[in-house]
Design a protein around this motif. Structure first.
Motif, short mmCIF file in Angstrom:
data_model
loop_
_atom_site.label_atom_id
_atom_site.label_comp_id
_atom_site.label_asym_id
_atom_site.label_seq_id
_atom_site.Cartn_x
_atom_site.Cartn_y
_atom_site.Cartn_z
N GLN A 208 -9.33 34.02 27.47
CA GLN A 208 -8.75 33.30 28.62
C GLN A 208 -8.83 34.17 29.88
OE1 GLN A 208 -8.86 30.34 27.03
NE2 GLN A 208 -7.14 29.83 28.32
N SER B 69 -13.56 21.08 17.34
CA SER B 69 -13.19 22.45 17.70
C SER B 69 -13.15 23.35 16.47
CB SER B 69 -11.82 22.49 18.39
OG SER B 69 -11.85 21.78 19.59
N SER C 255 -8.30 15.35 29.15
CA SER C 255 -7.30 15.09 30.19
C SER C 255 -7.97 14.69 31.49
CB SER C 255 -6.44 16.34 30.39
OG SER C 255 -5.53 16.14 31.44
N ALA D 285 -9.23 19.77 25.28
CA ALA D 285 -8.02 19.15 25.82
C ALA D 285 -8.16 18.97 27.33
CB ALA D 285 -6.79 20.00 25.50
N GLU D 286 -8.70 19.98 28.02
CA GLU D 286 -8.92 19.86 29.46
C GLU D 286 -9.92 18.75 29.78
OE1 GLU D 286 -10.04 23.72 30.90
OE2 GLU D 286 -8.01 24.51 30.69
N LEU E 149 -9.06 28.02 19.11
CA LEU E 149 -8.10 27.81 20.20
C LEU E 149 -8.82 27.65 21.54
CD1 LEU E 149 -5.34 30.37 19.16
CD2 LEU E 149 -5.22 27.85 19.04
N HIS E 150 -9.86 28.45 21.77
CA HIS E 150 -10.62 28.34 23.02
C HIS E 150 -11.30 26.98 23.12
CE1 HIS E 150 -12.85 29.69 26.49
NE2 HIS E 150 -13.94 29.20 25.92
N ASN E 151 -11.96 26.55 22.04
CA ASN E 151 -12.62 25.25 22.04
C ASN E 151 -11.62 24.11 22.19
OD1 ASN E 151 -15.07 26.54 21.64
ND2 ASN E 151 -15.29 25.91 19.51
N ALA E 152 -10.50 24.19 21.48
CA ALA E 152 -9.49 23.13 21.54
C ALA E 152 -8.91 23.02 22.95
CB ALA E 152 -8.38 23.39 20.52
N ARG E 153 -8.64 24.15 23.59
CA ARG E 153 -8.14 24.12 24.96
C ARG E 153 -9.17 23.49 25.89
NH1 ARG E 153 -9.43 26.48 29.50
NH2 ARG E 153 -10.92 27.60 28.25
N SER E 154 -10.43 23.85 25.71
CA SER E 154 -11.50 23.27 26.54
C SER E 154 -11.60 21.77 26.35
CB SER E 154 -12.84 23.94 26.22
OG SER E 154 -12.80 25.31 26.54
#
Length: 173
Positions: A29, A71, A160, A156-157, A149-154
């Motif tokens: 991050q 992810s 959204s 999710a963005e 976690l990095h892929n899931a956050r990406s």
């Protein structure tokens, strides 16, 4: 199983692997934030490229559940392949240089438009960090966790942003 790079999954250490994985995720991050400041134009181009990809996936029906599964599957597959198999083989052939060569291959297989050069550069550095984590811990679990976690956050963005841009149907009177 060793030839598939899976032996590092055989005896995980939950505390060590979890701590390394979360620390590695936070490091990724921070690296992403650094790249957005050092290469702002290229980073914006990479984000636009990913937004287009995300919109295409949403049009095919990708939702939150599918994004989480994608992810996880991509994190497991890439870590087992790049760090477990490729890096394992390269370490035997090249010694410590194997981590760098694996990271270069990881970057080359994450292409982006030429104007978005920061993305393959980021993935190369990220691949190096993931490779070092595997080298230091002997486990793929920290890399899988951080990568997931990095892929899931990406995702999710992306989901959204896509939801904000998709026009909502008007309520019927």
């Amino acid at each position: 199983m060793a030839h598939l790079g899976l032996e590092p999954l055989a005896t995980p250490n939950p505390f060590r692997d979890g701590a390394f994985g979360l620390g590695l995720f936070l490091l990724l991050q921070g690296l992403e934030a650094l790249f957005s400041r050092v290469f702002p134009r290229s980073f914006r181009m990479a984000e636009a490229f990913h937004r287009e990809l995300g919109e295409a996936l949403v049009r095919t029906g990708l939702g939150p559940k599918e994004a989480l599964l994608l992810s996880l599957l991509s994190a497991v597959a890439e870590e087992v392949f790049f760090r477990g198999a490729v890096q394992g083989l390269l370490l035997r052939q090249l010694g410590g240089w194997g981590v760098g060569v694996q990271a270069l291959l990881f970057a080359l297989l994450h292409p982006a438009p030429r104007s978005a050069f920061a993305y393959p550069l980021f993935t190369g550095v990220a691949g190096g960090l993931l490779g070092l984590s595997f080298l230091f811990t002997g486990s793929l679990v920290p890399g899988i966790l951080a990568h997931f976690l990095h892929n899931a956050r990406s995702f999710a963005e992306l989901l959204s942003a896509s939801a904000r841009q998709t026009p909502r149907p008007k309520p019927r009177a």
